[in-house]
Scaffold this motif. Structure first.
Motif, PDB file in Angstrom:
ATOM      1  N   PHE A  65       0.901  -1.222   0.080  1.00 58.00           N
ATOM      2  CA  PHE A  65      -0.096   0.055  -0.080  1.00 58.00           C
ATOM      3  C   PHE A  65       0.861   1.217  -0.056  1.00 58.00           C
ATOM      4  O   PHE A  65       1.229   1.696   0.883  1.00 58.00           O
ATOM      5  N   ALA A  66       1.409   1.928  -1.072  1.00 54.38           N
ATOM      6  CA  ALA A  66       2.352   2.707  -1.429  1.00 54.38           C
ATOM      7  C   ALA A  66       1.559   3.949  -0.735  1.00 54.38           C
ATOM      8  O   ALA A  66       2.512   5.001  -0.158  1.00 54.38           O
ATOM      9  N   TRP A  67       0.494   4.215  -0.673  1.00 59.56           N
ATOM     10  CA  TRP A  67      -0.295   5.569  -0.057  1.00 59.56           C
ATOM     11  C   TRP A  67      -0.099   5.590   1.380  1.00 59.56           C
ATOM     12  O   TRP A  67      -0.211   6.538   1.807  1.00 59.56           O
ATOM     13  N   ALA A  68       0.205   4.489   2.062  1.00 59.76           N
ATOM     14  CA  ALA A  68       0.136   4.410   3.449  1.00 59.76           C
ATOM     15  C   ALA A  68       1.393   4.796   3.987  1.00 59.76           C
ATOM     16  O   ALA A  68       1.627   5.011   5.339  1.00 59.76           O
ATOM     17  N   GLY A  69       2.645   4.842   3.412  1.00 57.19           N
ATOM     18  CA  GLY A  69       3.834   4.910   3.662  1.00 57.19           C
ATOM     19  C   GLY A  69       4.626   3.615   4.384  1.00 57.19           C
ATOM     20  O   GLY A  69       3.949   2.716   4.619  1.00 57.19           O
ATOM     21  N   GLU A  70       5.768   3.808   4.805  1.00 57.22           N
ATOM     22  CA  GLU A  70       6.480   2.620   5.355  1.00 57.22           C
ATOM     23  C   GLU A  70       5.711   2.231   6.675  1.00 57.22           C
ATOM     24  O   GLU A  70       5.222   0.999   6.756  1.00 57.22           O
ATOM     25  N   ILE A  71       5.687   2.868   7.634  1.00 56.96           N
ATOM     26  CA  ILE A  71       4.929   2.431   8.931  1.00 56.96           C
ATOM     27  C   ILE A  71       3.382   2.350   8.508  1.00 56.96           C
ATOM     28  O   ILE A  71       2.765   1.198   9.265  1.00 56.96           O
ATOM     29  N   GLY A  72       2.690   3.010   7.961  1.00 55.47           N
ATOM     30  CA  GLY A  72       1.349   2.630   7.556  1.00 55.47           C
ATOM     31  C   GLY A  72       1.198   1.254   6.955  1.00 55.47           C
ATOM     32  O   GLY A  72       0.077   0.527   7.122  1.00 55.47           O
ATOM     33  N   ASN A  73       2.137   0.786   6.033  1.00 55.41           N
ATOM     34  CA  ASN A  73       1.917  -0.195   5.397  1.00 55.41           C
ATOM     35  C   ASN A  73       2.010  -1.491   6.527  1.00 55.41           C
ATOM     36  O   ASN A  73       1.235  -2.414   6.432  1.00 55.41           O
ATOM     37  N   HIS A  74       2.960  -1.216   7.468  1.00 54.36           N
ATOM     38  CA  HIS A  74       2.999  -2.458   8.483  1.00 54.36           C
ATOM     39  C   HIS A  74       1.651  -2.365   9.515  1.00 54.36           C
ATOM     40  O   HIS A  74       1.334  -3.298   9.679  1.00 54.36           O
ATOM     41  N   VAL A  75       1.179  -1.235   9.752  1.00 48.97           N
ATOM     42  CA  VAL A  75      -0.161  -1.256  10.344  1.00 48.97           C
ATOM     43  C   VAL A  75      -1.266  -1.856   9.492  1.00 48.97           C
ATOM     44  O   VAL A  75      -1.935  -2.619  10.109  1.00 48.97           O
ATOM     45  N   VAL A  76      -1.402  -1.217   8.261  1.00 53.25           N
ATOM     46  CA  VAL A  76      -2.443  -1.960   7.438  1.00 53.25           C
ATOM     47  C   VAL A  76      -2.251  -3.443   7.513  1.00 53.25           C
ATOM     48  O   VAL A  76      -3.204  -4.161   7.708  1.00 53.25           O
ATOM     49  N   GLY A  77      -1.032  -4.073   7.416  1.00 47.60           N
ATOM     50  CA  GLY A  77      -0.845  -5.157   7.426  1.00 47.60           C
ATOM     51  C   GLY A  77      -1.174  -6.164   8.784  1.00 47.60           C
ATOM     52  O   GLY A  77      -1.746  -7.062   8.902  1.00 47.60           O
ATOM     53  N   GLY A  78      -0.790  -5.248   9.892  1.00 45.78           N
ATOM     54  CA  GLY A  78      -1.411  -5.747  11.057  1.00 45.78           C
ATOM     55  C   GLY A  78      -2.826  -5.877  11.144  1.00 45.78           C
ATOM     56  O   GLY A  78      -3.496  -6.788  11.662  1.00 45.78           O
ATOM     57  N   PHE A  79      -3.505  -4.841  10.497  1.00 44.15           N
ATOM     58  CA  PHE A  79      -4.993  -4.649  10.510  1.00 44.15           C
ATOM     59  C   PHE A  79      -5.567  -6.036   9.652  1.00 44.15           C
ATOM     60  O   PHE A  79      -6.448  -6.659  10.101  1.00 44.15           O
ATOM     61  N   LEU A  80      -4.941  -6.304   8.559  1.00 44.81           N
ATOM     62  CA  LEU A  80      -5.435  -7.506   7.689  1.00 44.81           C
ATOM     63  C   LEU A  80      -5.228  -8.787   8.514  1.00 44.81           C
ATOM     64  O   LEU A  80      -5.880  -9.704   8.367  1.00 44.81           O
ATOM     65  N   GLY A  81      -4.097  -8.903   9.179  1.00 44.58           N
ATOM     66  CA  GLY A  81      -3.649 -10.116  10.067  1.00 44.58           C
ATOM     67  C   GLY A  81      -4.920 -10.295  10.977  1.00 44.58           C
ATOM     68  O   GLY A  81      -5.374 -11.232  11.267  1.00 44.58           O
ATOM     69  N   ALA A  82      -5.106  -9.067  11.772  1.00 46.39           N
ATOM     70  CA  ALA A  82      -6.362  -9.067  12.740  1.00 46.39           C
ATOM     71  C   ALA A  82      -7.740  -9.528  11.939  1.00 46.39           C
ATOM     72  O   ALA A  82      -8.346 -10.307  12.805  1.00 46.39           O
ATOM     73  N   ILE A  83      -7.907  -9.244  10.931  1.00 45.55           N
ATOM     74  CA  ILE A  83      -9.123  -9.368  10.142  1.00 45.55           C
ATOM     75  C   ILE A  83      -8.950 -10.977   9.951  1.00 45.55           C
ATOM     76  O   ILE A  83     -10.142 -11.921  10.219  1.00 45.55           O
ATOM     77  N   GLY A  84      -7.882 -11.480   9.592  1.00 41.80           N
ATOM     78  CA  GLY A  84      -7.723 -13.166   9.391  1.00 41.80           C
ATOM     79  C   GLY A  84      -8.065 -13.636  10.801  1.00 41.80           C
ATOM     80  O   GLY A  84      -8.626 -14.764  10.830  1.00 41.80           O
ATOM     81  N   GLY A  85      -7.469 -13.428  11.754  1.00 45.13           N
ATOM     82  CA  GLY A  85      -7.847 -14.056  13.033  1.00 45.13           C
ATOM     83  C   GLY A  85      -9.187 -13.802  13.387  1.00 45.13           C
ATOM     84  O   GLY A  85      -9.575 -14.791  13.881  1.00 45.13           O
ATOM     85  N   GLY A  86      -9.696 -12.867  13.263  1.00 44.35           N
ATOM     86  CA  GLY A  86     -11.374 -12.566  13.582  1.00 44.35           C
ATOM     87  C   GLY A  86     -12.007 -13.882  12.849  1.00 44.35           C
ATOM     88  O   GLY A  86     -13.052 -14.457  13.255  1.00 44.35           O
ATOM     89  N   MET A  87     -11.693 -13.928  11.442  1.00 46.27           N
ATOM     90  CA  MET A  87     -12.356 -14.974  10.553  1.00 46.27           C
ATOM     91  C   MET A  87     -11.970 -16.260  10.976  1.00 46.27           C
ATOM     92  O   MET A  87     -13.008 -17.165  11.052  1.00 46.27           O
ATOM     93  N   GLY A  88     -10.662 -16.321  11.362  1.00 43.07           N
ATOM     94  CA  GLY A  88     -10.425 -17.753  11.982  1.00 43.07           C
ATOM     95  C   GLY A  88     -11.200 -18.245  13.076  1.00 43.07           C
ATOM     96  O   GLY A  88     -11.713 -19.089  13.327  1.00 43.07           O
ATOM     97  N   SER A  89     -11.411 -17.279  14.038  1.00 43.98           N
ATOM     98  CA  SER A  89     -12.200 -17.579  15.205  1.00 43.98           C
ATOM     99  C   SER A  89     -13.671 -17.762  14.952  1.00 43.98           C
ATOM    100  O   SER A  89     -14.263 -18.697  15.675  1.00 43.98           O
ATOM    101  N   ALA A  90     -14.114 -16.963  13.785  1.00 49.85           N
ATOM    102  CA  ALA A  90     -15.658 -17.399  13.530  1.00 49.85           C
ATOM    103  C   ALA A  90     -15.782 -18.254  12.805  1.00 49.85           C
ATOM    104  O   ALA A  90     -16.734 -19.388  13.234  1.00 49.85           O
TER     105      ALA A  90
END
Length: 170
Positions: free
Chosen positions: A84-109
């Motif tokens: 996600f070039a628009w997010a910058g370097e730190i933003g990219n990692h945070v977006v990756g974290g949010f996507l990982g959290a979504i994956g964890g939520g889907m797994g729990s469901a």
């Protein structure tokens, strides 16, 4: 404590079996009829598999979502992906974290919910379905000797199912 569970086709059969147990001297506070006009599955304490699945899903979510965030953030950081070039370097990692959290939520469901429904209720789901179909269930609680006597007596009423259970020692 032992339990004997008999599934009977209709109310007349259930009441006749209940009366026969009463005439044989069984303690009536240990004999229960479940069905329309009597105790419900919830009142008796049969586990609701849907509720069990929801609880399992919530339990898994409490640790899978944070773990997913950390894993997504770490993966993004280690690989150095610039997804996600628009997010910058730190933003990219945070977006990756949010996507990982979504994956964890889907797994729990999916996993928590599916496992909770599949194995959470055990035989309780079968008995709930039979009650929903208009059948009646007689439950006899007592010692091994009492449940054997009740088994012999209830067999004469040709139940659809006759199953004995032993409560786990606490």
């Amino acid at each position: 404590m032992n339990y004997l569970v008999a599934v009977l086709a209709d109310r007349i059969q259930a009441e006749a079996a209940y009366s026969a147990l009463e005439q044989e001297g069984f303690p009536m506070e240990k004999v229960t009829i479940l069905g329309k006009g009597y105790k419900t599955a919830d009142e008796f304490g049969l586990i609701d598999p849907n509720e069990q699945a929801l609880n399992q899903s919530k339990f898994l979510a409490t640790w899978l979502i944070p773990f997913g965030f950390v894993a997504g953030f770490t993966f993004s950081y280690i690989t150095g992906l610039n997804t996600f070039a628009w997010a910058g370097e730190i933003g990219n990692h945070v977006v990756g974290g949010f996507l990982g959290a979504i994956g964890g939520g889907m797994g729990s469901a999916f996993v928590g919910g599916a496992v909770g429904v599949a194995i959470g209720g055990g035989d309780a789901l079968t008995y709930r379905n039979r009650l929903n179909a208009g059948k009646y269930i007689i439950v006899v609680q007592g010692s091994d000797t009492q449940t054997r006597r009740a088994t012999n007596l209830l067999r004469s009423y040709e139940p659809e199912n006759l199953q004995g259970y032993q409560a786990p020692e606490s």
